[in-house]
Design a protein around this motif. Structure first.
Motif, PDB file in Angstrom:
ATOM      1  N   LEU A 199       0.821  -1.205   0.000  1.00  0.00           N
ATOM      2  CA  LEU A 199       0.000   0.000   0.000  1.00  0.00           C
ATOM      3  C   LEU A 199       0.856   1.256   0.000  1.00  0.00           C
ATOM      4  N   ALA A 200       1.866   1.280   0.843  1.00  0.00           N
ATOM      5  CA  ALA A 200       2.668   2.490   1.012  1.00  0.00           C
ATOM      6  C   ALA A 200       3.688   2.682  -0.101  1.00  0.00           C
ATOM      7  N   TYR A 201       4.002   1.605  -0.832  1.00  0.00           N
ATOM      8  CA  TYR A 201       4.994   1.681  -1.909  1.00  0.00           C
ATOM      9  C   TYR A 201       4.450   0.952  -3.140  1.00  0.00           C
ATOM     10  N   PRO A 202       3.530   1.561  -3.874  1.00  0.00           N
ATOM     11  CA  PRO A 202       2.984   0.890  -5.061  1.00  0.00           C
ATOM     12  C   PRO A 202       4.044   0.573  -6.107  1.00  0.00           C
ATOM     13  N   ASP A 203       5.072   1.388  -6.191  1.00  0.00           N
ATOM     14  CA  ASP A 203       6.124   1.171  -7.185  1.00  0.00           C
ATOM     15  C   ASP A 203       7.068   0.080  -6.688  1.00  0.00           C
ATOM     16  N   ARG A 204       7.352  -0.911  -7.522  1.00  0.00           N
ATOM     17  CA  ARG A 204       8.141  -2.065  -7.093  1.00  0.00           C
ATOM     18  C   ARG A 204       9.556  -1.694  -6.678  1.00  0.00           C
ATOM     19  N   LEU A 205      10.199  -0.836  -7.453  1.00  0.00           N
ATOM     20  CA  LEU A 205      11.570  -0.468  -7.113  1.00  0.00           C
ATOM     21  C   LEU A 205      11.630   0.307  -5.808  1.00  0.00           C
ATOM     22  N   GLU A 206      10.693   1.187  -5.617  1.00  0.00           N
ATOM     23  CA  GLU A 206      10.696   1.945  -4.375  1.00  0.00           C
ATOM     24  C   GLU A 206      10.360   1.038  -3.191  1.00  0.00           C
ATOM     25  N   ARG A 207       9.459   0.091  -3.411  1.00  0.00           N
ATOM     26  CA  ARG A 207       9.134  -0.876  -2.354  1.00  0.00           C
ATOM     27  C   ARG A 207      10.368  -1.693  -2.006  1.00  0.00           C
ATOM     28  N   ASN A 208      11.095  -2.117  -3.029  1.00  0.00           N
ATOM     29  CA  ASN A 208      12.306  -2.889  -2.788  1.00  0.00           C
ATOM     30  C   ASN A 208      13.314  -2.097  -1.960  1.00  0.00           C
ATOM     31  N   GLU A 209      13.475  -0.816  -2.265  1.00  0.00           N
ATOM     32  CA  GLU A 209      14.425  -0.024  -1.494  1.00  0.00           C
ATOM     33  C   GLU A 209      13.959   0.169  -0.059  1.00  0.00           C
ATOM     34  N   ALA A 210      12.641   0.233   0.143  1.00  0.00           N
ATOM     35  CA  ALA A 210      12.122   0.315   1.511  1.00  0.00           C
ATOM     36  C   ALA A 210      12.442  -0.960   2.279  1.00  0.00           C
ATOM     37  N   VAL A 211      12.293  -2.110   1.622  1.00  0.00           N
ATOM     38  CA  VAL A 211      12.632  -3.380   2.255  1.00  0.00           C
ATOM     39  C   VAL A 211      14.120  -3.425   2.582  1.00  0.00           C
ATOM     40  N   THR A 212      14.943  -3.054   1.616  1.00  0.00           N
ATOM     41  CA  THR A 212      16.390  -3.074   1.821  1.00  0.00           C
ATOM     42  C   THR A 212      16.789  -2.171   2.980  1.00  0.00           C
ATOM     43  N   GLN A 213      16.199  -0.983   3.053  1.00  0.00           N
ATOM     44  CA  GLN A 213      16.528  -0.055   4.118  1.00  0.00           C
ATOM     45  C   GLN A 213      16.082  -0.588   5.474  1.00  0.00           C
ATOM     46  N   GLN A 214      14.945  -1.270   5.507  1.00  0.00           N
ATOM     47  CA  GLN A 214      14.493  -1.849   6.775  1.00  0.00           C
ATOM     48  C   GLN A 214      15.456  -2.940   7.242  1.00  0.00           C
ATOM     49  N   TYR A 215      15.910  -3.769   6.298  1.00  0.00           N
ATOM     50  CA  TYR A 215      16.911  -4.780   6.656  1.00  0.00           C
ATOM     51  C   TYR A 215      18.175  -4.116   7.205  1.00  0.00           C
ATOM     52  N   SER A 216      18.581  -3.033   6.568  1.00  0.00           N
ATOM     53  CA  SER A 216      19.788  -2.339   7.009  1.00  0.00           C
ATOM     54  C   SER A 216      19.647  -1.830   8.446  1.00  0.00           C
ATOM     55  N   GLN A 217      18.484  -1.276   8.765  1.00  0.00           N
ATOM     56  CA  GLN A 217      18.263  -0.787  10.123  1.00  0.00           C
ATOM     57  C   GLN A 217      18.228  -1.940  11.119  1.00  0.00           C
ATOM     58  N   LEU A 218      17.563  -3.042  10.752  1.00  0.00           N
ATOM     59  CA  LEU A 218      17.532  -4.216  11.627  1.00  0.00           C
ATOM     60  C   LEU A 218      18.944  -4.742  11.858  1.00  0.00           C
ATOM     61  N   SER A 219      19.737  -4.768  10.787  1.00  0.00           N
ATOM     62  CA  SER A 219      21.111  -5.250  10.876  1.00  0.00           C
ATOM     63  C   SER A 219      21.944  -4.385  11.815  1.00  0.00           C
ATOM     64  N   GLN A 220      21.856  -3.070  11.642  1.00  0.00           N
ATOM     65  CA  GLN A 220      22.627  -2.161  12.496  1.00  0.00           C
ATOM     66  C   GLN A 220      22.229  -2.310  13.963  1.00  0.00           C
ATOM     67  N   ASN A 221      20.933  -2.389  14.218  1.00  0.00           N
ATOM     68  CA  ASN A 221      20.459  -2.516  15.598  1.00  0.00           C
ATOM     69  C   ASN A 221      20.880  -3.840  16.220  1.00  0.00           C
ATOM     70  N   MET A 222      20.829  -4.913  15.436  1.00  0.00           N
ATOM     71  CA  MET A 222      21.312  -6.200  15.938  1.00  0.00           C
ATOM     72  C   MET A 222      22.806  -6.129  16.248  1.00  0.00           C
ATOM     73  N   GLY A 223      23.561  -5.423  15.399  1.00  0.00           N
ATOM     74  CA  GLY A 223      24.994  -5.284  15.628  1.00  0.00           C
ATOM     75  C   GLY A 223      25.309  -4.640  16.965  1.00  0.00           C
ATOM     76  N   HIS A 224      24.472  -3.694  17.400  1.00  0.00           N
ATOM     77  CA  HIS A 224      24.689  -3.063  18.704  1.00  0.00           C
ATOM     78  C   HIS A 224      24.525  -4.063  19.838  1.00  0.00           C
ATOM     79  N   LEU A 225      23.722  -5.111  19.616  1.00  0.00           N
ATOM     80  CA  LEU A 225      23.417  -6.065  20.685  1.00  0.00           C
ATOM     81  C   LEU A 225      24.327  -7.282  20.665  1.00  0.00           C
TER      82      LEU A 225
END
Length: 632
Positions: free
Chosen positions: A298-324
């Motif tokens: 819904l929030a990212y109808p465009d596939r490429l933009e949706r993909n970048e949102a997914v990638t960025q979320q993974y990046s944030q999860l990765s960084q936060n896990m790294g702190h722990l």
């Protein structure tokens, strides 16, 4: 005299607002001490005059009488007035006048009355929604000052009450009216009663949802009363992704003639404005800290933009896990960053993708489905781990307590390894038990280092043990996630949709590769999945043991070796890096063997923590398929 009358009016209003016992007590309090009885020549207090308004003899206060209840409005008479309003002989009726009277009549009673009046009007005028009863007209007469905004809102309240009270079927109201109302309560009630498992019910829900204005979208998706509706609706969006994209993606058609080729653009039937998308994104992220399932679509109808949102979320999860668990070992989300980025490369196109499309397949669609499916299924466990243990006070929490809190927070959301669903081997639970132990080991290393020199060997031993736990956990998550997306991998590598073979004779192997940041800024490394695996020189080896959530103590190297052997079905040794290369990425066992060795060889490569958009430029070119709008 005038002051006395004003006192009376004030006192009457005050007393009317009180309950029966409170009113009686207040009357006695207002009665002035020693108030003179009637006929003594002394003025009575305002309260005394109220006490004498009804009944009693001179000097004897009467008991207060409750006002007679107002009779309920007559819906039949009200419907008469509505349908007579604006009637004109020999010319078109004045629909604005009828709408004006309708809104004013709706104000006269409670929600039950509003619903009954609407029901009566619809029974008498079955063409109402096709003529005068339109949301745009209601907004227009409000904007012109003919009715008040509160009167307009009562119409929507009446429809909401009618739907929720089963006065009439929700389908009696055209979905376009719901959409054009822009009324959050009406839209939520309408969506709630739709069968979103059916295509028609989902279409009505999607059309209604698109009517929430940008100014109300954030409140709509974050409203606690709407969470059940939002959850069911977004899961339905994920289930209907193929049809959803057909309604929200602009289409292009190329036609040829004697005069050459021409391109025709067809605008998507359902669109969201830039403001709707931005507030939608903020609202979904506010709810869970993570956008998943249909929220992404819904929030990212465009596939490429949706993909970048997914990638960025993974990046944030990765960084936060790294702190722990420590930034010296990549966690599963770290590798997921680059797997998701690879999907973005393929969504842009390339020879392999174009050959698949020429063969009648639809690889971009299946890549996009798998991309959002994985973050929606695996991401919540990482998100909850990061949220809980970001607070140092929670780091003494047992693993069982953590997992119980995760199930409580994220249950009933279609996650494969919760609610008694897919995860026969308990891979995700064991993975996060290993991450939990790695976090505790990391804390021990920090505590020893804070005591000064002399603990280097102990710290190194703890770090080695932590690397083993991280590799074990990463591989278990990989086993789960690759099983989840197996159908999408096979579909994406099929030459003819539902008919042709999957990757015949390994023909797709040359185009299946994996890119990660290089050793130097701006550079990249490419791993070809059909070639010998490159050796890093810093491989993590498994030598230790682990106690599973079932209480069994296992040898890490043996348990993973046995799992991979059971998946392959051939004579190759999956523990040997030389067995990693494969021409058949669509095979679960072959794919997992490659992934395991990728993890083991590059888990301690700190360049993997590079921000994806720093390493590789953005590929998203449009917001809501409109090249005039910047990506966001």
């Amino acid at each position: 005299m005038n002051g006395h009358r004003r006192d009376n009016r004030w006192t009457q209003g005050y007393l009317h607002a009180l309950g029966g016992q409170q009113r009686e007590a207040a009357l006695r309090q207002f009665l002035a001490p020693g108030a003179a009885p009637h006929g003594t020549g002394k003025p009575a207090s305002p309260a005394a005059s109220l006490l004498n308004v009804r009944g009693g003899t001179s000097g004897t206060p009467a008991v207060y009488q409750e006002p007679r209840p107002r009779p309920p409005p007559d819906t039949q008479a009200a419907a008469d007035r509505v349908l007579e309003a604006g009637r004109r002989n020999n010319k078109k009726d004045d629909y604005d006048k009828r709408m004006e009277v309708f809104a004013q009549e709706m104000v006269e009673g409670d929600d039950e009355y509003k619903a009954e009046l609407l029901d009566e009007v619809l029974k008498r005028d079955k063409n109402a929604f096709n003529s005068w009863l339109k949301a745009d007209r209601l907004h227009n007469v409000t904007d012109e000052g003919r009715i008040k905004p509160t009167e307009r809102n009562t119409v929507f309240q009446g429809m909401t009450a009618g739907i929720e009270g089963d006065h009439f079927n929700a389908e009696a109201i055209p979905v376009q009216f719901i959409h054009d109302s822009h009324d959050p309560a009406l839209i939520a009630s309408y969506i709630e009663l739709q069968d979103t498992g059916e295509r028609d019910g989902f279409e009505r829900s999607l059309t209604a949802f698109a009517g929430v204005s940008d100014g109300r979208m954030y409140g709509f998706v974050t409203d606690p009363d709407n969470q059940s509706v939002i959850r069911d609706f977004t899961l339905a969006v994920q289930d209907h992704q193929d049809w959803y994209e057909s309604q929200t993606l602009d289409r292009f058609q190329i036609t040829t003639s004697l005069y050459g080729a021409s391109v025709h653009e067809f605008e998507a039937p359902i669109t969201f404005s830039e403001g709707q998308l931005r507030t939608m994104r903020m609202g979904f992220e506010h709810n869970n800290g993570l956008k998943t399932d249909g929220e992404l679509l819904l929030a990212y109808p465009d596939r490429l933009e949706r993909n970048e949102a997914v990638t960025q979320q993974y990046s944030q999860l990765s960084q936060n896990m790294g702190h722990l668990v420590g930034p010296d070992n990549a966690n599963w989300a770290t590798f997921a960053v680059w797997a998701s980025d690879e999907i973005g490369r393929n969504l842009e196109g390339g020879l392999g993708i174009e050959l698949g499309e020429l063969g009648g397949g639809d690889p971009r669609y299946w890549l996009s489905v798998g991309n959002s499916k994985l973050i929606s299924d695996i991401g919540p466990a990482f998100q909850h781990f990061n949220e809980v243990f970001a607070d140092p006070a929670n780091r003494t929490m047992s693993f069982d307590e953590f997992w119980s809190s995760f199930e409580s927070e994220w249950g009933d959301r279609g996650i494969s390894y919760l609610d008694g669903k897919q995860d026969r081997e308990l891979d995700l639970r064991n993975a996060f038990k290993a991450y939990h132990e790695a976090m505790q080991l990391r804390q021990q290393e920090v505590d020893l280092a804070s005591n000064g020199p002399g603990h280097e060997q102990d710290i190194e031993a703890l770090a080695d043990r932590r690397s083993e736990l991280m590799l074990y956990a990463n591989t278990l998550v990989g086993l789960q996630e690759q099983e989840i997306v197996q159908p999408e991998v096979e579909e994406g590598m099929q030459t003819l949709a539902d008919l042709g073979p999957v990757n015949p004779k390994g023909a797709a192997a040359p185009w299946v590769d994996f890119h990660v940041p290089g050793d130097k800024p701006g550079s990249e490394r490419r791993f070809d999945t059909d070639s010998d695996f490159p050796v890093s020189g810093d491989r993590v080896n498994l030598d230790g043991q682990f106690t599973t959530v079932g209480g069994e103590t296992v040898e890490l190297d043996e348990v993973l070796h046995d799992r991979l052997v059971s998946l392959r079905g051939d004579n190759k040794d999956p523990s040997d890096p030389d067995s990693a290369a494969t021409d058949h990425w669509e095979r679960y066992g072959d794919r997992m063997t490659y992934i395991y060795h990728l993890f083991a060889e590059y888990q301690r490569d700190d360049s993997l923590f590079t921000s994806p958009r720093v390493a590789f430029e953005s590929r998203a070119k449009a917001l809501n398929n409109d090249p005039e709008l910047p990506p966001g």
